[in-house]
Write an enzyme that holds these catalytic residues in place. Structure first.
Site, mmCIF file in Angstrom:
data_model
loop_
_atom_site.group_PDB
_atom_site.id
_atom_site.type_symbol
_atom_site.label_atom_id
_atom_site.label_comp_id
_atom_site.label_asym_id
_atom_site.label_seq_id
_atom_site.Cartn_x
_atom_site.Cartn_y
_atom_site.Cartn_z
ATOM 1 N N GLU A 130 0.152 -1.031 5.757
ATOM 2 C CA GLU A 130 1.196 -0.517 6.650
ATOM 3 C C GLU A 130 0.937 0.944 6.973
ATOM 4 O O GLU A 130 1.123 1.387 8.097
ATOM 5 C CB GLU A 130 2.580 -0.670 6.001
ATOM 6 C CG GLU A 130 3.765 -0.457 6.950
ATOM 7 C CD GLU A 130 4.197 0.981 7.107
ATOM 8 O OE1 GLU A 130 4.935 1.281 8.052
ATOM 9 O OE2 GLU A 130 3.782 1.854 6.303
ATOM 10 N N ASP B 175 0.826 -1.209 0.000
ATOM 11 C CA ASP B 175 0.000 0.000 0.000
ATOM 12 C C ASP B 175 0.859 1.258 0.000
ATOM 13 O O ASP B 175 2.057 1.218 0.317
ATOM 14 C CB ASP B 175 -0.900 0.002 1.245
ATOM 15 C CG ASP B 175 -0.090 -0.096 2.544
ATOM 16 O OD1 ASP B 175 0.620 -1.100 2.719
ATOM 17 O OD2 ASP B 175 -0.141 0.844 3.360
#
Ligand SMILES: *[C@@H]1O[C@H](CO)[C@@H](O)[C@H](O)[C@H]1NC(C)=O
Ligand SMILES: *[C@@H]1O[C@H](CO)[C@@H](O)[C@H](O)[C@H]1NC(C)=O
Ligand SMILES: *[C@@H]1O[C@H](CO)[C@@H](O)[C@H](O)[C@H]1NC(C)=O
Ligand SMILES: [Zn+2]
Length: 604
Positions: free
Chosen positions: A220, A155
């Site tokens: 994350e 991400d």
């Protein structure tokens, strides 16, 4: 590291500063206090000891430096990273469901990975954890060796206004030098680098002796619970505690020179992380018409609380030898004595941990201060709905990053100490709603409709355990840092060597631990190994603007990041006998080894 051995820094001979084996240097008489001779440095007490470069086994793989130069490889790597950036895998705060539609780009990203890295997908076991967490496992041939874990996240942080960007944020524009776009340096460069290394090793019929696990979370930037949080449970169930040789993830301060001295290149993997606490304050008071207000509205009370949090019991920095920065400063004092504060050596030896830290924080600014000190930032506040209605619900969130010498519990206790008298003065009941912590006794208990609840936004995180960085006692660190030296002492800085003849120098690399003020997905992996390295091997000017507009990475910096993931790193080991340094020290007399290549240039 013992204080007495630090004594000689201020007047250390230049020969010593430049890495001439300590046994050949005679210590000037007047600073021998506490030292027999400098030969004692060739022991556990050496200042900033460096592991030997790691020699390359002769197994026919290509030399790593070729990857910087091979045009086919360069073009393919630029294309791989560019295409990865083009998939907008943004994640917002507080994602809770891996099946949420907002995660669809992650699915698309994974099918791109499958196309770009067919060998990894066929030769490794591929697992999806909690739908989108990706784990690749390459079984090693030697089950007696611990596996290693290489991490990155899929991400990226969202963008604000795309028109602020020089090139559209998800164009993955490659201008011949730089790859532009969100995720290009945080951290699709790492993810694509890992996949590329393994893909190309596999294309050379490479068989790892250790098991290699690649683990890529997908949230994350939203704290990581869905991805790394769930992957870590699977890995701990499968391999057990303390089962990995080491973990490598994003982070750290890359590769840097000090001042304008390009002869010494510092490589600083982060071997610790500060903790974190988001303290939520929820205040509820009776409403009413604004024309008949109390002396202090709920907003006024919340303002008073934040005002006092910013003025009482202020945090101060601390630096003692248990802090990784202490070792790092020792390295700087040894290897760059002309480029650090003239008082540094003296204060490292004689300063107390508080005054040393304060002097450094003053001298080096906030970025260094907050590696040594707890930070506090009131970041969110809401309250009130209308000009003629008194606010009834007021909330604020104060973010803390917990210094290595403190705990999240201490911050909760401090907040209660400061807030309790304010609550009492305003006849407000205070509830402390932290799991496992009872309300402090004697806390003022008002009545009913005036309450303040203190709670953590998510589970508070204490500072991470510090990973060992003494090459004389940790063979894992010795190998890791030895590979770093081999790779980065093999060539000059590709970012500057094209433009200036003067910077053709091949530096001496000094590897030293650092800490991070933020957190990575490794926060979920503490139980798997004591050796956790957070390090994107990127040069100072090799990437820019993580988390903001015009994020970009230089192709050379990305390629150097690929270079570090060598077979010597993943396969080899250094023997250290009796926890001591005999072989390491013996081999400190360096042979000029070229790091081996593990990537095969192939046609696009
Ligand atoms: C795993 O993911 C679920 C949601 O899918 C989440 O609720 C849970 O907290 C995660 N586990 C860990 C250990 O973070
Ligand atoms: C490096 O910087 C110092 C001062 O910071 C200066 O005196 C010196 O001339 C510089 N050296 C080079 C090669 O630029
Ligand atoms: C505190 O508030 C309660 C009602 O919420 C009220 O009865 C009481 O008198 C108040 N005490 C003070 C000291 O203001
Ligand atoms: Zn990141």
């Amino acid at each position: 590291m013992k204080g007495s051995t630090l004594l000689g820094w201020a007047s250390m001979p230049a020969a010593l500063a430049l890495g001439i084996p300590p046994t050949q240097v005679v210590l000037p008489g007047k600073i021998t206090k506490g030292l027999k001779t400098l030969t004692s440095f060739a022991s556990k007490d050496e200042i900033c000891p460096q592991a030997p470069k790691v020699a390359v086994p002769a197994d026919g793989l290509h030399e790593s430096v070729a990857f910087l130069k091979d045009e086919h490889f360069r073009a393919r790597q630029a294309q791989r990273l560019s295409r990865a950036v083009q998939v907008p895998t943004t994640v917002g705060d507080f994602a809770t469901d891996p099946y949420d539609k907002s995660f669809e780009p992650i699915v698309e990203f994974q099918s791109l990975l499958k196309k770009m890295f067919p060998r990894v997908h066929t030769k490794a076991k591929v697992e999806h954890i909690n739908r989108l967490g990706l784990v690749f496992t390459l079984q090693g041939s030697d089950p007696s060796r611990k596996p290693i874990l290489l991490m990155a996240h899929q991400d990226v942080v969202p963008i604000d206004d795309p028109s602020d960007w020089t090139h559209p944020p998800f164009s993955g524009h490659f201008d011949g030098e730089w790859i532009w776009g969100r995720g290009s340096s945080d951290c699709k460069n790492t993810l694509i680098g890992l996949m590329s290394s393994v893909e190309d090793l596999l294309s050379q019929e490479w068989h790892p002796s250790r098991t290699i696990v690649l683990a890529f979370g997908f949230d994350e930037e939203s704290h990581g619970f869905l991805g790394a949080g769930n992957i870590s449970t699977v890995l701990e169930d499968r391999y057990g505690r303390d089962s990995f040789e080491f973990i490598l993830d994003e982070g750290g301060t890359g590769l840097r020179n000090i001042g304008n001295d390009t002869s010494i290149l510092y490589a600083s993997p982060a071997v610790g992380e500060k903790g974190s606490l988001d303290l939520v304050l929820d205040l509820a008071v009776p409403g009413g018409h604004s024309s008949v207000p109390p002396t202090h509205t709920g907003i006024g009370i919340m303002a008073e609380i934040i005002y006092e949090l910013e003025r009482q019991e202020l945090f101060s920095p601390r630096l003692d030898p248990s802090h990784p920065s202490y070792g790092m400063l020792g390295c700087q004092a040894r290897y760059s004595p002309d480029h650090v504060e003239p008082w540094l050596s003296e204060k490292l030896v004689h300063g107390d941990p508080e005054s040393l830290a304060e002097a450094l924080a003053d001298s080096r600014g906030p970025a260094v201060r907050y590696t040594l000190q707890t930070s506090q930032a009131a970041d969110l506040i809401t309250g009130g709905v209308k000009t003629n209605a008194l606010p009834e619900k007021i909330s604020a969130v104060v973010n803390y990053r917990v210094a290595l010498h403190m705990t999240a519990d201490q911050l909760r206790e401090r907040a209660v100490r400061i807030i309790e008298p304010i609550a009492k003065a305003h006849n407000i009941t205070l509830h402390v709603d932290f799991a496992g912590s009872a309300n402090p006794t004697g806390m003022f208990d008002g009545t009913g409709d005036r309450t303040l609840v203190l709670s953590p936004l998510m589970e508070p995180l204490d500072p991470a355990p510090i990973s060992p960085t003494d090459p004389l006692t940790s063979q894992t660190w010795a190998r890791f840092s030895g590979v770093i030296r081999s790779v980065f002492e093999s060539h000059s800085n590709p970012l500057t060597s094209k433009s200036s003849a003067e910077s053709e120098t091949i530096p001496k690399v000094v590897v030293t631990g650092d800490i991070m003020t933020g957190n990575t997905d490794t926060r979920f992996y503490w139980s798997l190994t004591e050796n956790i390295y957070r390090w994107a091997p990127s040069r100072e000017d090799g990437s820019y603007n993580i988390h903001t507009v015009d994020e970009r990475v230089h192709l050379d910096a990305h390629l150097e990041g690929v270079m570090i993931l060598s077979d010597p790193l993943t396969n080899g080991q250094i023997e250290i006998e009796n926890g001591m340094a005999s072989k390491v020290v013996a081999s400190m007399v360096e042979k000029d080894v070229q790091p081996r290549n593990w990537l095969l240039p192939v046609n696009l």
